[in-house]
Scaffold this active site. Structure first.
Site, PDB file in Angstrom:
ATOM      1  CB  THR A  13     -75.025 -22.837-116.772  1.00  0.00           C
ATOM      2  OG1 THR A  13     -74.872 -23.167-118.357  1.00  0.00           O
ATOM      3  CG2 THR A  13     -74.018 -21.601-116.583  1.00  0.00           C
ATOM      4  N   GLY A  14     -76.717 -25.259-115.846  1.00  0.00           N
ATOM      5  CA  GLY A  14     -77.865 -26.238-116.309  1.00  0.00           C
ATOM      6  C   GLY A  14     -77.229 -27.861-115.863  1.00  0.00           C
ATOM      7  CB  THR A  16     -79.712 -30.078-111.514  1.00  0.00           C
ATOM      8  OG1 THR A  16     -80.646 -29.891-112.740  1.00  0.00           O
ATOM      9  CG2 THR A  16     -79.181 -29.128-110.789  1.00  0.00           C
ATOM     10  N   GLY A  18     -78.704 -34.766-116.898  1.00  0.00           N
ATOM     11  CA  GLY A  18     -78.468 -34.910-118.416  1.00  0.00           C
ATOM     12  C   GLY A  18     -77.078 -34.438-118.631  1.00  0.00           C
ATOM     13  CB  ILE A  19     -75.404 -33.218-121.656  1.00  0.00           C
ATOM     14  CG1 ILE A  19     -76.074 -34.235-122.686  1.00  0.00           C
ATOM     15  CG2 ILE A  19     -73.881 -32.470-122.307  1.00  0.00           C
ATOM     16  CD1 ILE A  19     -76.150 -33.464-124.029  1.00  0.00           C
ATOM     17  N   GLY A  20     -75.439 -31.818-118.766  1.00  0.00           N
ATOM     18  CA  GLY A  20     -74.755 -30.754-117.818  1.00  0.00           C
ATOM     19  C   GLY A  20     -74.144 -31.670-116.590  1.00  0.00           C
ATOM     20  CE1 TYR A 154     -81.597 -26.677-128.809  1.00  0.00           C
ATOM     21  CE2 TYR A 154     -81.526 -27.935-130.740  1.00  0.00           C
ATOM     22  CZ  TYR A 154     -81.096 -27.571-129.309  1.00  0.00           C
ATOM     23  OH  TYR A 154     -80.008 -28.368-128.803  1.00  0.00           O
TER      24      TYR A 154
END
Length: 264
Positions: A13-14, A16, A18-20, A154
């Site tokens: 998930t997420g 598209t 960065g880390i993902g 967060y």
């Protein structure tokens, strides 16, 4: 050690950017069929095209769905009903003083950072248990242990991820399915680069040097004294998703550069 995830389907998930995205790329390089996810069709299509060009041959597809909502999670599950590897990576963050955070913002952070993983794990874990193999990973953070004073909302969600992953590992004990949490520290992702652009321009330093200075100012306990790369975080995820990590479950695995001041 050769990690081979051929025949396994992984959802990140997420993913598209960065880390993902780095995790998705690492899993694809290990042979997994990878499902990318993001909120918009345009972002997903671009990420799928980029990843397909970077990793070939590979079986890559994308599903546009806002998994920060119940409807978005249901849409992802409808589009991809089964998975062998689920990486609950999606997350939002941002500094805000505790006394200025309204209820709606607490709810938004909880929905995106916590409930996305709850809903998708609830959907995909039963199939993994039936097949006697599966991997669920929650992207937590060193902020889940070192709660930042300027991002309490967060940090709270990242602590929640640790609780859920540990409890789920116990819930599926003895089934061949593992559940773990990964705790990155400061990482030179797209988000951090965007945040540091102004500082980099003013300093005349490289982005890596600017990020290192940021780490030493805001996370002075860092032992590597720099930001991690997204690939370094992804490497841990790919290993934990592998057959070789079959004895690792219920763990909180740190890729924090030594920021957390504990030996355990």
């Amino acid at each position: 050690m050769k990690i081979d995830l051929s025949g396994k389907t992984a959802i990140v998930t997420g993913s598209t950017a960065g880390i993902g995205y780095a995790i998705a790329k690492g899993l694809a390089q290990a042979g997994a069929d990878v499902v990318l996810n993001g909120r918009t069709a345009a972002a997903v299509e671009q990420a799928v095209a980029t990843l397909a060009a970077e990793v070939s041959p590979a079986n890559i597809r994308g599903v546009a769905a806002d998994v920060g909502t119940a409807e978005g999670c249901a849409a992802l599950v409808a589009a991809q009903p089964s998975a062998d590897i689920l990486v609950n990576n999606v997350g939002i963050y941002g500094p805000q003083d505790f006394f200025e955070i309204p209820d709606a913002e607490w709810t938004r952070f909880f929905d995106v950072n916590v409930m996305s993983g709850v809903r998708l794990s609830r959907a995909y874990l039963p199939g993994m248990v039936e097949r006697h193999w599966g991997r669920v990973l929650f992207l937590s953070s060193e902020s889940g242990l070192n709660i930042p004073a300027d991002m309490i909302h967060y940090g709270f969600t990242k602590t929640a991820g640790l609780s859920i992953s540990r409890g789920l590992a116990k819930r599926v004990a003895g089934t061949g399915v593992t559940v773990n949490a990964i705790l990155p520290g400061p990482t030179l992702s797209d988000g951090l680069e965007a945040m540091l652009q102004e500082a980099q321009a003013a300093s005349g330093q490289s982005m890596e040097e600017t990020a290192a200075a940021f780490v030493m100012k805001h996370r002075p306990s860092s032992i590597i004294q720099r930001a991690a790369s997204v690939e370094e975080v992804a490497n841990m995820v790919v290993y934990v998703a592998s057959q070789q990590a079959s004895a690792t479950t219920g763990a909180a695995l740190r890729v924090d550069g030594g920021v957390v001041e504990t030996i355990a």
